[in-house]
Motif scaffolding. Structure first.
Motif, PDB file in Angstrom:
ATOM      1  N   ASP A   1       0.833  -1.204   0.000  1.00  0.00           N
ATOM      2  CA  ASP A   1       0.000   0.000   0.000  1.00  0.00           C
ATOM      3  C   ASP A   1       0.867   1.252   0.000  1.00  0.00           C
ATOM      4  N   CYS A   2       1.954   1.216   0.773  1.00  0.00           N
ATOM      5  CA  CYS A   2       2.890   2.335   0.830  1.00  0.00           C
ATOM      6  C   CYS A   2       3.545   2.544  -0.537  1.00  0.00           C
ATOM      7  N   TRP A   3       4.012   1.471  -1.140  1.00  0.00           N
ATOM      8  CA  TRP A   3       4.637   1.568  -2.462  1.00  0.00           C
ATOM      9  C   TRP A   3       3.649   2.134  -3.484  1.00  0.00           C
ATOM     10  N   ASP A   4       2.409   1.611  -3.474  1.00  0.00           N
ATOM     11  CA  ASP A   4       1.404   2.074  -4.433  1.00  0.00           C
ATOM     12  C   ASP A   4       1.159   3.569  -4.284  1.00  0.00           C
ATOM     13  N   SER A   5       1.093   4.013  -3.045  1.00  0.00           N
ATOM     14  CA  SER A   5       0.862   5.438  -2.790  1.00  0.00           C
ATOM     15  C   SER A   5       2.022   6.287  -3.305  1.00  0.00           C
ATOM     16  N   LEU A   6       3.253   5.841  -3.060  1.00  0.00           N
ATOM     17  CA  LEU A   6       4.424   6.593  -3.501  1.00  0.00           C
ATOM     18  C   LEU A   6       4.543   6.630  -5.024  1.00  0.00           C
TER      19      LEU A   6
ATOM     20  N   TYR B   1       6.252  -5.189  -9.564  1.00  0.00           N
ATOM     21  CA  TYR B   1       6.251  -3.769  -9.918  1.00  0.00           C
ATOM     22  C   TYR B   1       7.089  -3.450 -11.151  1.00  0.00           C
TER      23      TYR B   1
ATOM     24  N   GLU C   1       2.338   6.882  -7.129  1.00  0.00           N
ATOM     25  CA  GLU C   1       1.434   7.863  -7.726  1.00  0.00           C
ATOM     26  C   GLU C   1       2.163   9.184  -7.971  1.00  0.00           C
ATOM     27  N   HIS C   2       3.294   9.382  -7.272  1.00  0.00           N
ATOM     28  CA  HIS C   2       4.017  10.653  -7.368  1.00  0.00           C
ATOM     29  C   HIS C   2       5.458  10.483  -7.856  1.00  0.00           C
TER      30      HIS C   2
END
Length: 215
Positions: free
Chosen positions: A2-7, A37, A9-10
């Motif tokens: 979840d952390c990787w997915d969020s990062l 990934y 995005e930017h």
């Protein structure tokens, strides 16, 4: 993830630094997850933990600020990871007994004799270093180990030292001051030991990390 997915995005790429594979299976788990990934997540095993791993994160950030690519930063971290040394003095044998590193009989005798094991992490694995009778001799044993590393395996390098402790912040501050006297040419930092170490050492442990410094 979840952390990787969020990062992602930017950012285009992520460099992830787990604790040493020699101390935890979390590195292998992260490596397997990163395969999903397509090369945008780089998992680096640089054989570090605690204050030395903190230094690696700061150096990676510094290199990114200089415009280095993810591949260049990963290559540096993998090469540089072994340029570090950690010593930890254990105040109680209870947790080493529970983990099976010390027998019940050995823990009982050690407690009576006020034995304080000094452990060492070099190359990502936890090993016994020496034993001391009391915490103050254990502190001097760790300082001796650092001085030996300073003129030996780290000779000629710019170094930094950070103290660490579990539980007793006042004892941690006193340990930091002791290290500052032993190494007046450096500014000694201080951090609490992470749970990944203190769950094995218990309360009252003191630790110190010496590592190469490019900052």
């Amino acid at each position: 993830m979840d952390c990787w997915d969020s990062l992602l995005e930017h950012y285009d790429e992520i460099i992830y630094l787990p604790m040493s594979s020699g101390l935890s299976g979390s590195c292998q788990t992260a490596t397997i997850l990163a395969e999903e990934y397509g090369g945008s997540v780089h998992v680096v095993d640089n054989h570090r933990i605690s204050v030395t791993l903190r230094q690696s994160v700061l150096e990676a950030k510094h290199l990114a600020g200089q415009g280095k690519t993810a591949q260049e930063i990963v290559a540096y971290l993998e090469k540089d990871g072994l340029e570090s040394s950690i010593y930890v003095a254990v105040n109680t044998l209870e947790y080493l007994k529970k983990s099976g590193r010390v027998t019940a009989a050995g823990a009982a005798i050690g407690t009576i004799l006020n034995i304080k094991p000094v452990l060492q992490i070099q190359g990502g694995k936890l090993d016994a270093y020496r034993k001391a009778r009391g915490m103050r001799p254990a502190m001097q044993t760790m300082i001796g180990g650092l001085k030996h590393d300073q003129v030996g395996r780290f000779a000629g390098q710019k170094l930094t030292i950070r103290a660490a402790y579990s539980g007793d912040a006042e004892a941690g501050a006193a340990w930091q001051a002791e290290l500052q006297k032993a190494f007046p040419e450096m500014t000694i930092g201080l951090d609490p030991l992470p749970i990944s170490i203190s769950c094995h050492t218990g309360d009252g442990a003191l630790g110190v990390g010496m590592m190469k410094d490019i900052l």
